[in-house]
Design a protein around this motif. Structure first.
Motif, PDB file in Angstrom:
ATOM      1  N   THR A 244       0.810  -1.217   0.000  1.00 26.71           N
ATOM      2  CA  THR A 244       0.000   0.000   0.000  1.00 26.71           C
ATOM      3  C   THR A 244       0.844   1.268   0.000  1.00 26.71           C
ATOM      4  N   GLY A 245       2.133   1.132  -0.221  1.00 31.92           N
ATOM      5  CA  GLY A 245       3.002   2.294  -0.192  1.00 31.92           C
ATOM      6  C   GLY A 245       3.152   2.869   1.205  1.00 31.92           C
TER       7      GLY A 245
ATOM      8  N   TYR B 100      -7.011   4.874   1.774  1.00 34.71           N
ATOM      9  CA  TYR B 100      -5.962   5.427   0.907  1.00 34.71           C
ATOM     10  C   TYR B 100      -4.980   4.342   0.482  1.00 34.71           C
TER      11      TYR B 100
ATOM     12  N   TYR C 188      -4.304   2.975  -3.339  1.00 36.51           N
ATOM     13  CA  TYR C 188      -2.956   3.018  -3.907  1.00 36.51           C
ATOM     14  C   TYR C 188      -2.557   1.640  -4.448  1.00 36.51           C
TER      15      TYR C 188
ATOM     16  N   PRO D 164      -4.733   5.700  -6.731  1.00 30.80           N
ATOM     17  CA  PRO D 164      -4.470   6.619  -5.624  1.00 30.80           C
ATOM     18  C   PRO D 164      -5.209   7.935  -5.812  1.00 30.80           C
TER      19      PRO D 164
ATOM     20  N   LEU E 185      -0.835   9.614  -0.900  1.00 35.21           N
ATOM     21  CA  LEU E 185       0.264   9.018  -1.649  1.00 35.21           C
ATOM     22  C   LEU E 185       1.348   8.572  -0.679  1.00 35.21           C
TER      23      LEU E 185
END
Length: 169
Positions: free
Chosen positions: A123-124, A130, A134, A139, A146
């Motif tokens: 998921t970053g 969120y 992503y 996103p 982000l």
């Protein structure tokens, strides 16, 4: 409700929802927001993982817990007009809490999405909705939705600190 919501009847009239960069939302705003996202349709195979439930020793009406989960986006998400991406989401561990009114048994506060280890999953490093967006390649277009990137001032601060450390050493 797979960690993103619940029945409105379980929420007190003074209910508040908060996440790292979302909220605070009152009861109606929260119910309306989660009502617009059909998580079950988008991720029918979602496996929520909730663990380490413990009562806060300083606030006995609050329960802290960890949440993870994974599933594949095989249905429309986040809205019914966006087709499935068939991408798998693997969430990082996130710290969540529920605060309960001891007189009514209703939830007065719900917090989610505070990532404990941003290196886990795909998921970053983002939690909550969120992170899921992503991971499936959708996103939202603002910095808070982000993955974290160091700013120019932060990088300069790090380099200056490293240089000063070398000069002193």
């Amino acid at each position: 409700s797979k960690g993103i919501g619940g029945d409105a009847e379980l929420l007190s009239d003074s209910f508040v929802f908060e996440a790292p960069v979302v909220g605070p939302f009152g009861k109606q705003q929260f119910v309306d927001a989660i009502g617009n996202v059909d998580f079950d349709l988008g991720f029918p195979d979602w496996k929520g993982e909730f663990y380490n439930f413990q009562i806060d020793v300083f606030e006995p009406n609050k329960v802290w817990y960890m949440a993870k989960g994974e599933g594949t986006n095989t249905g429309p998400f986040p809205t019914k007009d966006l087709p499935a991406t068939y991408k798998k989401v693997i969430n990082p561990p996130q710290i969540c809490s529920l605060t309960i009114d001891p007189n009514t048994g209703l939830i007065t506060k719900y917090t989610i999405g505070y990532v404990a280890d941003r290196s886990v999953g795909n998921t970053g490093g983002l939690g909550g909705l969120y992170g899921n967006l992503y991971a499936i390649g959708r996103p939202l277009p603002f910095p808070e939705a982000l993955p974290w990137k160091p700013s120019l001032p932060y990088m300069a601060f790090q380099r200056i600190g490293s240089l000063l450390s070398k000069l002193q050493g």
